[in-house]
Design an enzyme around this catalytic site. Structure first.
Site, PDB file in Angstrom:
ATOM      1  N   CYS A  83      32.083 -90.873 -42.839  1.00 40.33           N
ATOM      2  CA  CYS A  83      32.219 -89.741 -43.775  1.00 40.33           C
ATOM      3  C   CYS A  83      32.505 -88.499 -42.940  1.00 40.33           C
ATOM      4  O   CYS A  83      31.579 -87.896 -42.380  1.00 40.33           O
ATOM      5  CB  CYS A  83      30.953 -89.568 -44.603  1.00 40.33           C
ATOM      6  SG  CYS A  83      31.089 -88.196 -45.787  1.00 40.33           S
ATOM      7  N   CYS A 127      38.340 -85.694 -48.838  1.00 40.28           N
ATOM      8  CA  CYS A 127      37.880 -86.914 -48.179  1.00 40.28           C
ATOM      9  C   CYS A 127      38.415 -86.873 -46.750  1.00 40.28           C
ATOM     10  O   CYS A 127      39.617 -86.994 -46.530  1.00 40.28           O
ATOM     11  CB  CYS A 127      38.363 -88.169 -48.901  1.00 40.28           C
ATOM     12  SG  CYS A 127      37.752 -89.688 -48.139  1.00 40.28           S
TER      13      CYS A 127
HETATM   14  N1  LIG Z   1      33.812 -93.026 -50.051  1.00 41.38           N
HETATM   15  C1  LIG Z   1      34.049 -93.397 -48.671  1.00 41.38           C
HETATM   16  C2  LIG Z   1      33.009 -92.770 -47.754  1.00 41.38           C
HETATM   17  C3  LIG Z   1      32.996 -91.297 -47.762  1.00 41.38           C
HETATM   18  C4  LIG Z   1      34.255 -90.684 -47.247  1.00 41.38           C
HETATM   19  C5  LIG Z   1      34.036 -89.190 -47.103  1.00 41.38           C
HETATM   20  N2  LIG Z   1      34.152 -88.453 -48.328  1.00 41.38           N
HETATM   21  C6  LIG Z   1      34.844 -88.581 -45.983  1.00 41.38           C
HETATM   22  O1  LIG Z   1      34.903 -87.340 -45.958  1.00 41.38           O
HETATM   23  O2  LIG Z   1      35.318 -89.315 -45.094  1.00 41.38           O
HETATM   24  C7  LIG Z   1      33.924 -94.887 -48.502  1.00 41.38           C
HETATM   25  O3  LIG Z   1      33.060 -95.486 -49.155  1.00 41.38           O
HETATM   26  O4  LIG Z   1      34.654 -95.413 -47.668  1.00 41.38           O
END
Ligand SMILES: N[C@@H](CCC[C@H](N)C(=O)O)C(=O)O
Length: 293
Positions: free
Chosen positions: A74, A222
Site C-alpha cells: 500500500c 492507489c
Molecule cells: N487494494 C490493494 C491494496 C492497497 C493499495 C493502496 N491503496 C496503494 O496505495 O497502493 C490490494 O488489495 O492490492
C-alpha cells in the site's frame, strides 16, 4: 486494551494507521467493519504498525483492505505510516517489512515522502494469472460487446499486489469503472483478484489513471496502481521511466530506476488522532485541539 490510531490520507486514499506495537494480535475483521460503518473513520486501508519481525527493519506493517482482505502493498498507506512515525520519533528514514517485501522510505524536508516500492514483476505466474501468457504487456481480456469492447488488452504487473492496467485515449472519468471494476477485479484470470486501473498517457512524462481497488473499490488514489501504470507504460516505451502519475486525488512523482526499483514520492495528510479497541472497533478522539488543517 485500546491502541493509538491516526486517521490520515494519501491523496485522498483513506488510511487508518493503527499502533499495534507490543501486541500479538492485529486489527480484527469485526473492528474493520465497525470502523467502516462510521463516516469519520471509514477507510480504504488500515496500516497496522507492529514490532519488527526481521533484522534490519524498523517495523512489520500489516495491511487490511476495507473489505477485511489482506493486501501485500500500500504505497499511499506507507507514506502515512512514515509521516506518523517521523512525527513521533524525529527520524526521517525507515525500513518496513510488509507482506509484499521490504520497503524503505524517507520523509524529505518539504514534507514529501518517497517510498521504494521494490521491483515490479511481470511474469504471468508472478501477477498471478490463471493461465500462461508469454506477453504480459497485453493479455486477452476485455469487457463489453465482443465486437466493440469498452476496455480490452490490459497490461499486468505485480507491485507486491496484482494490477491490471487498461489503456485509453480519453478522459479516464468517462468510463463506468464502478460497473466494470468489480467484474474485472474478480475475473477468473486473476486467481488472487486484481486492482483494476484505466490509464491515459497524456505525455512521455505524464499519465492519468483511475483505479478500482481490490478489496476497497473506487478510491481517490492507489499508489501501487500508479507504480503499475508507469512500469507497464515504460516497458513498451509509451513513457519515459520517470513521470507524474495523476490520480483523482492529486499527483504522484514516480521513477523506475535503472536498478529496477520503483520510487514513488507524494504527500501524506494527518486528519485526527484517537484510540481504538482493535477487536471491536470502538474508538474515541483523543486530541480535539489538533483538528485537521
Ligand atoms: N487494494 C490493494 C491494496 C492497497 C493499495 C493502496 N491503496 C496503494 O496505495 O497502493 C490490494 O488489495 O492490492
Amino acid at each position: 486494551m485500546d491502541v493509538p490510531f491516526a486517521k490520515m490520507n494519501g491523496l485522498g486514499n483513506r488510511i487508518i494507521v493503527a499502533d499495534m506495537r507490543g501486541r500479538g494480535d492485529s486489527v480484527s475483521r469485526q473492528a474493520a467493519v465497525a470502523l467502516n460503518a462510521d463516516d469519520a473513520t471509514r477507510f480504504d486501508q488500515i496500516m497496522a504498525i507492529h514490532d519488527a519481525r526481521a533484522d534490519g527493519t524498523d517495523h512489520y506493517i500489516d495491511i487490511l483492505n476495507s473489505d477485511g482482505s489482506h493486501a501485500q502493498a500500500c504505497g499511499n498507506g506507507t507514506r502515512c505510516v512514515v509521516q506518523a512515525l517521523s512525527a513521533e520519533t524525529g527520524k526521517a528514514r525507515f525500513t518496513f517489512q510488509t507482506p509484499g517485501g521490504i520497503l524503505s522510505a524517507e520523509e524529505h524536508s518539504d514534507g514529501m515522502i518517497s517510498v521504494d516500492m521494490g521491483m515490479p514483476r511481470f511474469r504471468w505466474d508472478q501477477i498471478p494469472l490463471a493461465e500462461e501468457f508469454h506477453d504480459t504487456t497485453g493479455i486477452e481480456l476485455q469487457i463489453g460487446p465482443i465486437d466493440a469492447p469498452v476496455l480490452h488488452t490490459p497490461s499486468v504487473a505485480n507491485i507486491g499486489n496484482p494490477h491490471a492496467v487498461f489503456w485509453v485515449d480519453a478522459d479516464v472519468q468517462t468510463f463506468d469503472l464502478v460497473r466494470f471494476g468489480p467484474l474485472l477485479e474478480s475475473h477468473p484470470i486473476f486467481p488472487e483478484k486484481a486492482n483494476i486501473s484505466i490509464a491515459n498517457v497524456v505525455a512521455r512524462d505524464h499519465l492519468v489513471i483511475r483505479t478500482w481497488e481490490r478489496g476497497a473499490g473506487l478510491t481517490e488514489a492507489c499508489g501501487s496502481a500508479a507504480c503499475a501504470a508507469l512500469v507497464c507504460a515504460a516497458r513498451v516505451d509509451k513513457t519515459d521511466r520517470a513521470a507524474t502519475v495523476t490520480v483523482p486525488g492529486g499527483d504522484l512523482k514516480l521513477e523506475w530506476r535503472e536498478d529496477n526499483h520503483i520510487i514513488m514520492t507524494g504527500p501524506a495528510e494527518w486528519e485526527f488522532s484517537g484510540v481504538l479497541d482493535p477487536q471491536t472497533g470502538q474508538w474515541r478522539r483523543d486530541d480535539p485541539g489538533r483538528e485537521a488543517k
